[in-house]
Design a protein around this motif. Sequence first.
Motif, PDB file in Angstrom:
ATOM      1  N   UNK A   2       4.530  -8.189  16.582  1.00 56.99           N
ATOM      2  CA  UNK A   2       4.163  -9.037  15.446  1.00 56.99           C
ATOM      3  C   UNK A   2       5.402  -9.736  14.944  1.00 56.99           C
ATOM      4  N   UNK A  29       4.632   7.082  16.928  1.00 55.98           N
ATOM      5  CA  UNK A  29       3.554   6.112  17.119  1.00 55.98           C
ATOM      6  C   UNK A  29       3.080   5.475  15.825  1.00 55.98           C
ATOM      7  N   UNK A  67      -0.733  15.663  12.796  1.00 57.85           N
ATOM      8  CA  UNK A  67      -1.870  14.733  12.809  1.00 57.85           C
ATOM      9  C   UNK A  67      -1.577  13.533  11.926  1.00 57.85           C
ATOM     10  N   UNK A  68      -1.816  12.333  12.462  1.00 53.78           N
ATOM     11  CA  UNK A  68      -1.567  11.110  11.711  1.00 53.78           C
ATOM     12  C   UNK A  68      -2.756  10.704  10.840  1.00 53.78           C
ATOM     13  N   UNK A  69      -2.452  10.269   9.629  1.00 54.49           N
ATOM     14  CA  UNK A  69      -3.438   9.656   8.733  1.00 54.49           C
ATOM     15  C   UNK A  69      -2.821   8.362   8.248  1.00 54.49           C
ATOM     16  N   UNK A  70      -3.495   7.253   8.499  1.00 53.14           N
ATOM     17  CA  UNK A  70      -2.913   5.946   8.194  1.00 53.14           C
ATOM     18  C   UNK A  70      -3.549   5.321   6.960  1.00 53.14           C
ATOM     19  N   UNK A  91       2.424   2.784  13.162  1.00 51.26           N
ATOM     20  CA  UNK A  91       2.238   1.335  13.304  1.00 51.26           C
ATOM     21  C   UNK A  91       2.032   0.642  11.976  1.00 51.26           C
ATOM     22  N   UNK A 116       0.827  -1.210   0.000  1.00 52.17           N
ATOM     23  CA  UNK A 116       0.000   0.000   0.000  1.00 52.17           C
ATOM     24  C   UNK A 116       0.866   1.267   0.000  1.00 52.17           C
TER      25      UNK A 116
END
Lengths: 204, 204
Positions: free
Chosen positions: A51, A170, A182-185, A172, A16
Amino acid sequence: MSERSIEFWLDFGSNYSYMAAMRVEALAERFGVKVQWRPFMLGPIFESIGWQAVPFVQQELKGAYVWKDMARQCEKYGVPWSKKPSVFPRPAVYTMRVAAAYSSEPWLGEYCRRVMTRNFVDDRDIHANEVAVEVLNRMGLSGVDIVQSAQVEPRKSRLRLFGEQAKALGIFGAPTFFVRGEMFWGNDRLEDALAFATSDRKYR
Amino acid sequence: MSERSIEFWLDFGSNYSYMAAMRVEALAERFGVKVQWRPFMLGPIFESIGWQAVPFVQQELKGAYVWKDMARQCEKYGVPWSKKPSVFPRPAVYTMRVAAAYSSEPWLGEYCRRVMTRNFVDDRDIHANEVAVEVLNRMGLSGVDIVQSAQVEPRKSRLRLFGEQAKALGIFGAPTFFVRGEMFWGNDRLEDALAFATSDRKYR
């Protein structure tokens, strides 16, 4: 007004991330946003989460679905695609080290797209300095010089530093975008992240 | 030409199922597609995959992000939202049993939306027959009659049967959509699934 920008955190082995890498610059240009490339190694992040393998590999059902989804989404976005690479996830330390060392260069986007296309469309190895040299040469750059100087400090350590920053932020998974902290995953949130980059609002 | 339809597999405790449940009927109507509701219990699926808890709960970093994403996405789609419910994931066997027993009723969509809103907006319990009765009564239906007859076979077993079907279909999360046997996973794929429902093509 300060320049609007988006941080794009990617791993060359992540499918991705590939989809987002193929889309991000053209889309960001339409939004009037500058892309800041942040290549980092996802493996150590997954390890620190606990993991033992890439989720798509570990979870059989999800794994089967992901490659269907890739084919559909690449078609939807007009991104070249063939099939799941014969090696997945492909290691890419050497080619990523070059990307991290030169992350602010104007040619970086094209370099990333070419290396990742080699993995996800041509199904070829990307885990060697020779690959970086070849790709850079084809772009009309001095591959050997760039790859050699990418191995000199402080440039050499930039891939590791991005990895440490990713962990501190942070992160992941990949791709991940950051806009004003600001995070956008995920590739699915690229448009939302760009829209936020052009807005003046803050999220809760 | 046979009627175009989409199967909507949902669990009342799943937050992205909530988002999809609030959107699916209005959107499907625009596409001219009929919604077939498929309530099923996600917990046993996760157990069979080997997860001991909901991924959002088990993975701390992802868990923190998910609730930000929920707030943003609900705003984007115009879906009511407050905050992460105080109990997550909320059990909902009794209210879901009613949904599964009457999955083909024309009032089913409204019933699901009301029960899930109670969980995700009002932060209230949804794990009791009394909740189903109350919700149905407010919809102008005979709550007690419907809930009582939902406990009579073969209706009572429909929730379990949907769960077995979900497992056989390879479902690994919720919401999941099926169109002509093709799986689409996640609220982010609802539009793609509906577009496929109105096309005549087959995916690879």
